[in-house]
Write an enzyme that holds these catalytic residues in place. Sequence first.
Site, PDB file in Angstrom:
ATOM      1  N   ASP A  84     -12.660  -0.427  -6.260  1.00 55.14           N
ATOM      2  CA  ASP A  84     -13.326   0.418  -5.268  1.00 55.14           C
ATOM      3  C   ASP A  84     -14.443  -0.326  -4.528  1.00 55.14           C
ATOM      4  O   ASP A  84     -15.105  -1.192  -5.099  1.00 55.14           O
ATOM      5  CB  ASP A  84     -13.915   1.644  -5.979  1.00 55.14           C
ATOM      6  N   HIS A 127     -10.182  -4.801   2.558  1.00 52.40           N
ATOM      7  CA  HIS A 127      -8.993  -4.835   1.696  1.00 52.40           C
ATOM      8  C   HIS A 127      -8.469  -6.267   1.547  1.00 52.40           C
ATOM      9  O   HIS A 127      -7.976  -6.642   0.486  1.00 52.40           O
ATOM     10  CB  HIS A 127      -7.912  -3.901   2.246  1.00 52.40           C
ATOM     11  N   LEU A 187      -0.304 -13.112 -19.079  1.00 56.33           N
ATOM     12  CA  LEU A 187      -0.802 -11.778 -18.733  1.00 56.33           C
ATOM     13  C   LEU A 187       0.286 -10.919 -18.079  1.00 56.33           C
ATOM     14  O   LEU A 187       1.052 -11.415 -17.256  1.00 56.33           O
ATOM     15  CB  LEU A 187      -1.963 -11.956 -17.734  1.00 56.33           C
TER      16      LEU A 187
HETATM   17  C1  FPP Z   1     -10.639   1.387  -2.632  1.00 56.23           C
HETATM   18  O1  FPP Z   1     -11.727   0.995  -1.822  1.00 56.23           O
HETATM   19  C2  FPP Z   1      -9.534   0.470  -2.436  1.00 56.23           C
HETATM   20  C3  FPP Z   1      -8.283   0.821  -2.067  1.00 56.23           C
HETATM   21  C4  FPP Z   1      -7.862   2.209  -1.832  1.00 56.23           C
HETATM   22  C5  FPP Z   1      -7.246  -0.198  -1.838  1.00 56.23           C
HETATM   23  C6  FPP Z   1      -7.226  -1.301  -2.840  1.00 56.23           C
HETATM   24  C7  FPP Z   1      -6.294  -2.330  -2.376  1.00 56.23           C
HETATM   25  C8  FPP Z   1      -6.492  -3.653  -2.484  1.00 56.23           C
HETATM   26  C9  FPP Z   1      -7.653  -4.263  -3.173  1.00 56.23           C
HETATM   27  C10 FPP Z   1      -5.482  -4.572  -1.940  1.00 56.23           C
HETATM   28  C11 FPP Z   1      -4.270  -4.512  -2.810  1.00 56.23           C
HETATM   29  C12 FPP Z   1      -3.514  -5.715  -2.741  1.00 56.23           C
HETATM   30  C13 FPP Z   1      -2.924  -6.284  -3.798  1.00 56.23           C
HETATM   31  C14 FPP Z   1      -2.246  -7.560  -3.572  1.00 56.23           C
HETATM   32  C15 FPP Z   1      -2.929  -5.698  -5.167  1.00 56.23           C
HETATM   33  P1  FPP Z   1     -12.179   1.936  -0.609  1.00 56.23           P
HETATM   34  O2  FPP Z   1     -11.418   1.526   0.586  1.00 56.23           O
HETATM   35  O3  FPP Z   1     -12.038   3.363  -1.015  1.00 56.23           O
HETATM   36  O4  FPP Z   1     -13.676   1.533  -0.471  1.00 56.23           O
HETATM   37  P2  FPP Z   1     -14.871   2.475  -0.010  1.00 56.23           P
HETATM   38  O5  FPP Z   1     -15.048   3.503  -1.099  1.00 56.23           O
HETATM   39  O6  FPP Z   1     -16.016   1.536   0.092  1.00 56.23           O
HETATM   40  O7  FPP Z   1     -14.472   3.082   1.295  1.00 56.23           O
END
Ligand code: FPP
Length: 240
Positions: free
Chosen positions: A25, A42, A135
């Site tokens: 997050d 992201h 892993l």
């Molecule tokens: C939450 O942060 C994050 C997500 C909903 C997406 C997570 C995805 C990735 C890290 C990329 C995935 C890729 C791979 C290769 C596994 P948020 O966007 O809700 O953050 P915020 O709360 O600050 O808005």
Amino acid sequence: MWFRKKETVHTDEKILPQHIAIIMDGNGRWAKKRSLPRSAGHVAGAKTFKDIARYCNKIGIRYLTVYAFSTENWKRPKEEVDGIMNLLRDYLKDATNFKSENIKLNFIGDFSPLSEDIIRLIEKDEAESADATGLQVNIALNYGGRDELVHAVRKLMQSGKDADAITEEDISEAVYTAGQPDPDLIIRPGGEYRLSNFLIWQAAYAEYWFTDVLWPDFSAKDLDRAIETFAGRNRRYGGV
Ligand code: FPP
């Protein structure tokens, strides 16, 4: 690294968590702080994921489960959803992410609404890494804990099993993580203190570790801190 300094912790498998789960997050806020589009957060978050998976593999963690896309994330703007899906596509296409590291890839979630090409890539990567002995990474994609339980209940009912005979083990074998140990340690960066429908069945006895660090800034040092805190906790599983 903490486990080098503390031989006992390194050698005692009971203290090193076998299974770590992470709610990645804070990508959006990380980008906002830099006046960048959310998609840039992201991109940075995907890089952190790769670094942390490699580090978990190096220190001997057996399972890492990450929340990449929830059943609720479709509510985000199309551009953001497409951006996350493209990051996953890139990750899936780049087999060097797991081949050279002996990492086993596994995806959990309901894939039915995903694009055909992503489903094919998932199948290919899972097959290609099936014999890896390092892993195991579980990537939760269109995953929701309640949705997972709905699927598990359907599966059990379709199996024709007598309702009175259903056990906790049967449910554990009907959820997406069948055959895997439950997470010992659940980490949530980004300053929120909730589970957000992540692994709700499997989290029953997990230890939790929260930090305000935003996921793109999360480093091996933060993971060491979480593991060190975990090692100091007294898990009683309802006993004394
Ligand atoms: C939450 O942060 C994050 C997500 C909903 C997406 C997570 C995805 C990735 C890290 C990329 C995935 C890729 C791979 C290769 C596994 P948020 O966007 O809700 O953050 P915020 O709360 O600050 O808005």
